[in-house]
Design an enzyme around this catalytic site. Structure first.
Site, PDB file in Angstrom:
ATOM      1  N   GLY A   1       0.843  -1.185   0.000  1.00 11.08           N
ATOM      2  CA  GLY A   1       0.000   0.000   0.000  1.00 11.08           C
ATOM      3  C   GLY A   1       0.879   1.236   0.000  1.00 11.08           C
ATOM      4  O   GLY A   1       2.103   1.148   0.146  1.00 11.08           O
ATOM      5  N   TYR A   2       0.233   2.396  -0.140  1.00 12.51           N
ATOM      6  CA  TYR A   2       0.972   3.654  -0.266  1.00 12.51           C
ATOM      7  C   TYR A   2       0.540   4.653   0.792  1.00 12.51           C
ATOM      8  O   TYR A   2      -0.642   4.977   0.909  1.00 12.51           O
ATOM      9  CB  TYR A   2       0.766   4.239  -1.671  1.00 12.51           C
ATOM     10  CG  TYR A   2       1.470   3.395  -2.700  1.00 12.51           C
ATOM     11  CD1 TYR A   2       2.787   3.653  -3.050  1.00 12.51           C
ATOM     12  CD2 TYR A   2       0.854   2.287  -3.268  1.00 12.51           C
ATOM     13  CE1 TYR A   2       3.468   2.848  -3.943  1.00 12.51           C
ATOM     14  CE2 TYR A   2       1.515   1.475  -4.170  1.00 12.51           C
ATOM     15  CZ  TYR A   2       2.812   1.763  -4.493  1.00 12.51           C
ATOM     16  OH  TYR A   2       3.483   0.955  -5.369  1.00 12.51           O
ATOM     17  N   LEU A   3       1.529   5.148   1.547  1.00 13.19           N
ATOM     18  CA  LEU A   3       1.282   6.262   2.464  1.00 13.19           C
ATOM     19  C   LEU A   3       1.189   7.553   1.663  1.00 13.19           C
ATOM     20  O   LEU A   3       0.476   8.468   2.038  1.00 13.19           O
ATOM     21  CB  LEU A   3       2.392   6.358   3.507  1.00 13.19           C
ATOM     22  CG  LEU A   3       2.468   5.200   4.509  1.00 13.19           C
ATOM     23  CD1 LEU A   3       3.728   5.294   5.346  1.00 13.19           C
ATOM     24  CD2 LEU A   3       1.228   5.188   5.398  1.00 13.19           C
TER      25      LEU A   3
END
Length: 158
Positions: A28-30
């Site tokens: 996932g991406y912050l």
């Protein structure tokens, strides 16, 4: 500062008989903005945080910094990520002196299979296996950070 030089291709043939190893990846991406992506990844039983900068004009080179973190920290950070998780199985396939990473996407990106090869320089030669298809290096649609927001299943396929 680390620098990543890679070329990315669609896969248009059978590569599975050449696979050396495989591993499931969830990420996932912050932050998924192109100027600075911050990725959290679970790869098998290991966790990672990766920061990538914007690509150069060709899309082949960009800053990359990666650090291994605990699986527990990775799981916690995945809960903070932007909506849209990338789920895939990565296969490693040797071709000449290079190893291609072939990603078979799952979930909302099912049907997409891409290969990338890391190089020492942008003009380095490499063996092109027969299953290697169209080059998509620099095409933002095929960046994992983009696929997390605009999954392959939503694209219009002809």
């Amino acid at each position: 500062m680390g620098k990543e030089i890679e070329r990315k291709f669609l896969v248009s043939g059978d590569f599975k008989s050449e696979v050396c190893a495989s591993e499931r990846i969830c990420q996932g991406y912050l932050s998924s903005v192109p100027e600075r992506t911050v990725r959290i990844r679970l790869r098998g039983e290991r966790g990672y945080i990766t920061v990538k900068g914007a690509g150069n004009r060709s899309g082949m080179s960009r800053y990359e910094w990666e650090k291994e973190i605990s699986v527990e920290d990775a799981r916690e950070l995945l809960e903070l990520c932007e909506p849209g998780v990338i789920d895939k199985v990565r296969h490693w396939v040797k071709a000449g002196k290079h190893v291609f990473e072939v990603d078979e996407f799952a979930g909302e990106n099912t049907g997409l299979v891409m290969a990338e090869v890391e190089l020492e320089s942008e003009d380095e030669d490499f063996v092109r296996p027969p299953w290697l298809g169209e080059e998509v290096t620099g095409d933002i649609r095929y960046y994992n950070s983009h696929l997390s927001r605009f999954p392959y299943s939503l694209w219009k396929h002809s």
